[in-house]
Design an enzyme around this catalytic site. Structure first.
Site, short mmCIF file in Angstrom:
data_model
loop_
_atom_site.label_atom_id
_atom_site.label_comp_id
_atom_site.label_asym_id
_atom_site.label_seq_id
_atom_site.Cartn_x
_atom_site.Cartn_y
_atom_site.Cartn_z
N GLU A 148 -2.11 -7.19 7.34
CA GLU A 148 -0.66 -7.17 7.99
C GLU A 148 -0.68 -8.11 9.15
O GLU A 148 -1.58 -8.54 9.63
CB GLU A 148 -0.24 -5.75 8.39
CG GLU A 148 0.87 -5.35 9.22
CD GLU A 148 2.28 -5.73 8.37
OE1 GLU A 148 2.18 -7.11 8.15
OE2 GLU A 148 2.83 -4.69 7.73
N HIS A 157 0.77 -1.03 -0.04
CA HIS A 157 0.12 0.16 0.06
C HIS A 157 0.82 1.21 -0.04
O HIS A 157 1.95 1.28 0.25
CB HIS A 157 -0.91 0.00 1.36
CG HIS A 157 -0.16 0.01 2.43
ND1 HIS A 157 0.49 1.31 3.15
CD2 HIS A 157 0.15 -0.94 3.29
CE1 HIS A 157 1.01 0.98 4.11
NE2 HIS A 157 0.91 -0.17 4.52
#
Length: 208
Positions: A98, A24
Site C-alpha cells: 500500500e 485484499h
C-alpha cells in the site's frame, strides 16, 4: 513463387501475461476507518470469507502463481487462495505494498477530522496528489507499483497470474490503464475482494 521469410524472433512482440489484480479482504481497521498504509493489520472474519468468495470466482482460471504484497492482510488473503488451489506459497513482492501514508498511519479518520480536516477531505476524495508527511509522494508510489506489475509479468509470459494488493495501489493501476493522469481523482473505490484483469507485455499494462 517467393517463400515468405520466417519472422525474426528478436522482433516479435513479447507474449502477454494475464494478470488478475485484486484487493485484499476486509480488516477491522477498514471498518473503523483507520489509515493502515504500511502497518500490519490482519484480516477479520469477513475478510477471510471474502478471500474464499474470491477463490470461488477464480478457481477455474488456471493460475500458475500467486503474488502478494508482504503486508499481512494481503498475504493472508493470498495464502487462503494458494492453499485452496494447491499452489505453492504466494511469492512476495515489496512493490505491491500500500502507499506509505507516513505520520498519519494508524490514526482514525474521525480523529484526523479534528487534527487536520483539510488533509482528511483530500484522503476521503482519494486524491493521489495529497502530500503525506514522512510518506510516499504520488510519483514515487506510482513508479513503484507499475514497476512491480511489469517485473512480476516478465518471467511469466503466456501465464495467468493472481496478484493480491491494496486499495490505493489498485487506484494507480486503474488510472494507468484508463490513460488518466496520475493526479486524477477517480471518484470510485475498489471494494475488498474486488479484482481487475490486465494484459501485461513488457512495460505495457493494458486492461484485458
Amino acid at each position: 513463387s517467393k517463400i515468405a521469410a520466417a519472422p525474426n524472433a528478436m522482433n516479435a512482440p513479447p507474449a502477454a501475461t494475464y494478470v488478475c489484480i485484486a484487493r485484499h479482504g476486509e480488516t477491522d481497521w477498514n471498518v473503523a476507518g483507520v489509515l493502515q498504509g504500511w502497518l500490519d493489520v490482519p484480516l477479520n472474519d469477513k475478510g477471510r470469507r471474502q478471500a474464499y468468495q474470491m477463490l470461488a470466482g477464480l478457481a477455474q482460471v488456471g493460475f500458475s502463481k500467486v503474488y502478494s504484497s508482504p503486508l499481512v492482510r494481503a498475504r493472508e488473503t493470498a495464502e487462503i487462495i494458494t492453499r485452496s488451489l494447491r499452489l505453492g506459497p504466494p511469492e512476495i513482492h515489496d512493490g505491491l505494498k500500500e502507499r506509505n501514508f507516513g505520520a498519519i498511519q494508524g490514526i482514525p479518520k474521525a480523529e484526523l477530522a479534528d487534527l487536520n480536516p483539510v488533509l482528511l477531505q483530500q484522503i476521503l476524495k482519494r486524491n493521489p496528489a495529497t502530500d503525506f508527511e514522512q510518506g510516499e509522494s504520488m510519483d514515487d508510489f506510482a513508479d513503484r507499483v507499475l514497476h512491480a506489475v511489469a517485473e512480476i509479468a516478465r518471467p511469466n509470459p503466456g501465464k495467468r497470474i493472481l496478484v493480491i494488493t491494496h486499495g490505493w495501489t489498485m487506484d494507480v493501476i486503474t488510472r494507468h490503464i484508463a490513460g488518466l493522469p496520475r493526479s486524477a481523482i477517480l471518484g470510485m473505490k475498489r471494494r475488498n475482494g474486488e479484482s481487475a484483469w490486465l494484459d501485461v507485455r513488457g512495460k505495457s499494462i493494458r486492461p484485458l
